[in-house]
Write a protein that holds these residues in place. Sequence first.
Motif, PDB file in Angstrom:
ATOM      1  N   ILE A  32      -6.969  -4.784 -22.093  1.00  0.00           N
ATOM      2  CA  ILE A  32      -8.272  -5.425 -21.929  1.00  0.00           C
ATOM      3  C   ILE A  32      -8.144  -6.920 -21.649  1.00  0.00           C
ATOM      4  O   ILE A  32      -8.800  -7.447 -20.761  1.00  0.00           O
ATOM      5  N   PHE A  33      -7.288  -7.602 -22.388  1.00  0.00           N
ATOM      6  CA  PHE A  33      -7.257  -9.057 -22.243  1.00  0.00           C
ATOM      7  C   PHE A  33      -6.322  -9.550 -21.151  1.00  0.00           C
ATOM      8  O   PHE A  33      -6.410 -10.681 -20.715  1.00  0.00           O
ATOM      9  N   PHE A  34      -5.417  -8.684 -20.717  1.00  0.00           N
ATOM     10  CA  PHE A  34      -4.516  -9.161 -19.686  1.00  0.00           C
ATOM     11  C   PHE A  34      -4.599  -8.322 -18.408  1.00  0.00           C
ATOM     12  O   PHE A  34      -4.878  -8.825 -17.327  1.00  0.00           O
ATOM     13  N   LEU A  35      -4.436  -7.008 -18.564  1.00  0.00           N
ATOM     14  CA  LEU A  35      -4.348  -6.165 -17.374  1.00  0.00           C
ATOM     15  C   LEU A  35      -5.645  -6.047 -16.598  1.00  0.00           C
ATOM     16  O   LEU A  35      -5.651  -6.071 -15.368  1.00  0.00           O
ATOM     17  N   LEU A  36      -6.762  -5.912 -17.317  1.00  0.00           N
ATOM     18  CA  LEU A  36      -8.024  -5.744 -16.594  1.00  0.00           C
ATOM     19  C   LEU A  36      -8.354  -6.977 -15.763  1.00  0.00           C
ATOM     20  O   LEU A  36      -8.631  -6.859 -14.569  1.00  0.00           O
ATOM     21  N   PRO A  37      -8.304  -8.203 -16.362  1.00  0.00           N
ATOM     22  CA  PRO A  37      -8.578  -9.369 -15.521  1.00  0.00           C
ATOM     23  C   PRO A  37      -7.572  -9.515 -14.371  1.00  0.00           C
ATOM     24  O   PRO A  37      -7.950  -9.846 -13.244  1.00  0.00           O
ATOM     25  N   ALA A  38      -6.294  -9.208 -14.651  1.00  0.00           N
ATOM     26  CA  ALA A  38      -5.286  -9.334 -13.593  1.00  0.00           C
ATOM     27  C   ALA A  38      -5.577  -8.349 -12.462  1.00  0.00           C
ATOM     28  O   ALA A  38      -5.498  -8.696 -11.276  1.00  0.00           O
ATOM     29  N   SER A  39      -5.962  -7.098 -12.825  1.00  0.00           N
ATOM     30  CA  SER A  39      -6.264  -6.099 -11.799  1.00  0.00           C
ATOM     31  C   SER A  39      -7.452  -6.536 -10.955  1.00  0.00           C
ATOM     32  O   SER A  39      -7.485  -6.375  -9.737  1.00  0.00           O
ATOM     33  N   PHE A  40      -8.435  -7.135 -11.646  1.00  0.00           N
ATOM     34  CA  PHE A  40      -9.659  -7.569 -10.970  1.00  0.00           C
ATOM     35  C   PHE A  40      -9.344  -8.664  -9.936  1.00  0.00           C
ATOM     36  O   PHE A  40      -9.766  -8.587  -8.787  1.00  0.00           O
ATOM     37  N   LEU A  41      -8.548  -9.652 -10.355  1.00  0.00           N
ATOM     38  CA  LEU A  41      -8.200 -10.738  -9.435  1.00  0.00           C
ATOM     39  C   LEU A  41      -7.363 -10.224  -8.260  1.00  0.00           C
ATOM     40  O   LEU A  41      -7.559 -10.625  -7.113  1.00  0.00           O
ATOM     41  N   LEU A 335     -14.613  -4.196 -15.148  1.00  0.00           N
ATOM     42  CA  LEU A 335     -13.203  -4.567 -14.975  1.00  0.00           C
ATOM     43  C   LEU A 335     -12.289  -3.340 -14.860  1.00  0.00           C
ATOM     44  O   LEU A 335     -11.113  -3.454 -14.571  1.00  0.00           O
ATOM     45  N   VAL A 336     -12.844  -2.153 -15.106  1.00  0.00           N
ATOM     46  CA  VAL A 336     -12.047  -0.926 -15.153  1.00  0.00           C
ATOM     47  C   VAL A 336     -11.976  -0.312 -13.756  1.00  0.00           C
ATOM     48  O   VAL A 336     -12.953  -0.392 -13.014  1.00  0.00           O
ATOM     49  N   PRO A 337     -10.898   0.336 -13.378  1.00  0.00           N
ATOM     50  CA  PRO A 337      -9.708   0.650 -14.158  1.00  0.00           C
ATOM     51  C   PRO A 337      -8.638  -0.430 -14.011  1.00  0.00           C
ATOM     52  O   PRO A 337      -8.642  -1.172 -13.035  1.00  0.00           O
ATOM     53  N   PRO A 338      -7.714  -0.464 -14.971  1.00  0.00           N
ATOM     54  CA  PRO A 338      -6.536  -1.289 -14.741  1.00  0.00           C
ATOM     55  C   PRO A 338      -5.741  -0.670 -13.596  1.00  0.00           C
ATOM     56  O   PRO A 338      -5.793   0.543 -13.401  1.00  0.00           O
ATOM     57  N   LYS A 339      -5.044  -1.469 -12.844  1.00  0.00           N
ATOM     58  CA  LYS A 339      -4.257  -0.911 -11.739  1.00  0.00           C
ATOM     59  C   LYS A 339      -3.065  -0.140 -12.297  1.00  0.00           C
ATOM     60  O   LYS A 339      -2.371  -0.625 -13.192  1.00  0.00           O
ATOM     61  N   VAL A 340      -2.846   1.053 -11.758  1.00  0.00           N
ATOM     62  CA  VAL A 340      -1.726   1.870 -12.231  1.00  0.00           C
ATOM     63  C   VAL A 340      -0.421   1.091 -12.072  1.00  0.00           C
ATOM     64  O   VAL A 340       0.450   1.098 -12.943  1.00  0.00           O
ATOM     65  N   SER A 341      -0.307   0.335 -10.969  1.00  0.00           N
ATOM     66  CA  SER A 341       0.932  -0.413 -10.736  1.00  0.00           C
ATOM     67  C   SER A 341       1.166  -1.443 -11.839  1.00  0.00           C
ATOM     68  O   SER A 341       2.270  -1.590 -12.342  1.00  0.00           O
ATOM     69  N   LEU A 342       0.087  -2.153 -12.256  1.00  0.00           N
ATOM     70  CA  LEU A 342       0.260  -3.158 -13.302  1.00  0.00           C
ATOM     71  C   LEU A 342       0.490  -2.497 -14.664  1.00  0.00           C
ATOM     72  O   LEU A 342       1.216  -3.016 -15.495  1.00  0.00           O
TER      73      LEU A 342
END
Length: 483
Positions: A32-41, A335-342
Amino acid sequence: MPSTSLFSGTPSKSSSGWLEYVLIHYRWVIVIFFLLPASFLYDIYYYTRSWVVFKLSSAPQHHDKKVATVQKQVQAWNGETPMCTARPGWQTISFREGAYKKTCHKVAINLVDVLQIDTEKKTVWCEPLVTMGQLTHTLVELGWTIPVVPEMDDLTVGGLVMGTGIETSSHKQGLFQHICLSYELVLADGSVVTCSKDENPRSLLLSSLVIWHSGLPDGCGNKDHPSSKVCEAETRRTEGNQFVEGLMYSLHSGVVMTANMSNTAEPGKINEIGRWFKPWFFKHVGAYLDKGEGGVEYIPLRDYYHRHTRSIFWEIQDIIPFGNNVVFRYLLGWLVPPKVSLLKLTQGQAVKELYEKNHFIQDMLVPLADMKEALEVFHKEVKIYPLWLCPFKWGDKETLYVDIGSYGTPGVDNFHPERTTRRVEAFVRKVKGFQMMYADSYMTRDEYREMFDHTLYDRMRKELQCEKAFPVVYDKVNRKARI
Ligand SMILES: Cc1cc2nc3c(=O)[nH]c(=O)nc-3n(C[C@H](O)[C@H](O)[C@H](O)COP(=O)(O)OP(=O)(O)OC[C@H]3O[C@@H](n4cnc5c(N)ncnc54)[C@H](O)[C@@H]3O)c2cc1C
Ligand SMILES: *[C@@H]1O[C@H](CO)[C@@H](O)[C@H](O)[C@H]1NC(C)=O
């Protein structure tokens, strides 16, 4: 559903430190605090970039230059270790990271753009790293679509051609590779050829670079809504309907969804299932089963295509267990989903090992006539629900097949990654079906060659003298070839 059991399982011996404890038990914090924002950007950057490139129409001019760069790399090949693309293993959507990516001679392929949409010929010309999300964003806005749009946003054209792709329209349109009209390929000697039905048809097997044209179905205006009619536990709906999909929730209960494109919608029945605050799609469908009656919905086309993207089918419930909670959806659902790659990049050894021991991800393609027995095999061996059912046509074959997709934490006590998978693989070979090769395969080389007829493959590798240049598929995909 044993939704959180994956992360309360016993950590492996190697995971002793507190960091690994946190990684396993509180993975959602990192997500939630790292992957979701990173995936979004990451997504914003790539969508903006591809939108600008497409509007400027700059990609077609650069394409030849980019291909020449690929050719140069192939010509400079040392002739010893075989070649593969330089795309790192963590970037692909498959959970496997192939060991061959470490040992092979890497060829960088920076081909990420939609090149041209020809509305007269009804074709789209694009480079192999174009993703499904990028394609639907570009096409649907213009009032077009392609006949087969595999569900996840991040699947690429090149990966789907080489590794196969399937969608709920596949019972009419076939697999992803069947809708391609022509490919541009760089061969082992560095030359470029174009292949289609009429031109160099046999070189198709050797593609190291794919450019793709597709037939588009008639009359798909961008106001189209496929109407999704949900009805309980029926199996054969493939006649007439454009889209057919089934979700099994237990061995004996499931939901069959059928849909057609439509230019109009009944008032009050439009459901924009892709919006961030909407329930996960498989939960929404399951609610019909709980109610015990079907219904009719009108779903915007892009929302329909990517209906399983937000919840990564149902994998998300192991990653963010409370993700379908209404408060979470309204606050952070966008913000969902987190990227599978990340996810793969940050999972660490402990989570990776837990996944390998307690997780099963397979798509098995079996003749529709053997579906009932196949469902029983899946029930006995893994007992994972929901189970994805997607009927499809296989080239010119008369009989229909069905893709049975099983993803999640097994609900049986005696699950063993290798032994269980090998039993399921043996069943699939027995009914002359196929395993999708993005997943872990435990077959021996002989079993693999029994499942996939290699006659043409072997002949072409010899004829085009690329036996040393490219690894055989088995060495890329079998379990031992994984990091
Ligand atoms: C979570 C998850 C969800 C999925 N959902 C779906 C789904 O909804 N529908 C569906 O049909 N499938 C689905 N799949 C499977 C998917 O079809 C395969 O993984 C497919 O191969 C696409 O993956 P990719 O685009 O990441 O390609 P990659 O894994 O990167 O590539 C697949 C193969 O093609 C080769 N390749 C790629 N590009 C080139 C190129 N330019 N030249 C030469 N070789 C190339 C690669 O080397 C590799 O061997 C899913 C898989 C996962 C893990
Ligand atoms: C789709 O169209 C076909 C043929 O017209 C029809 O038989 C089928 O019932 C339609 N399905 C839905 C969900 O409307």
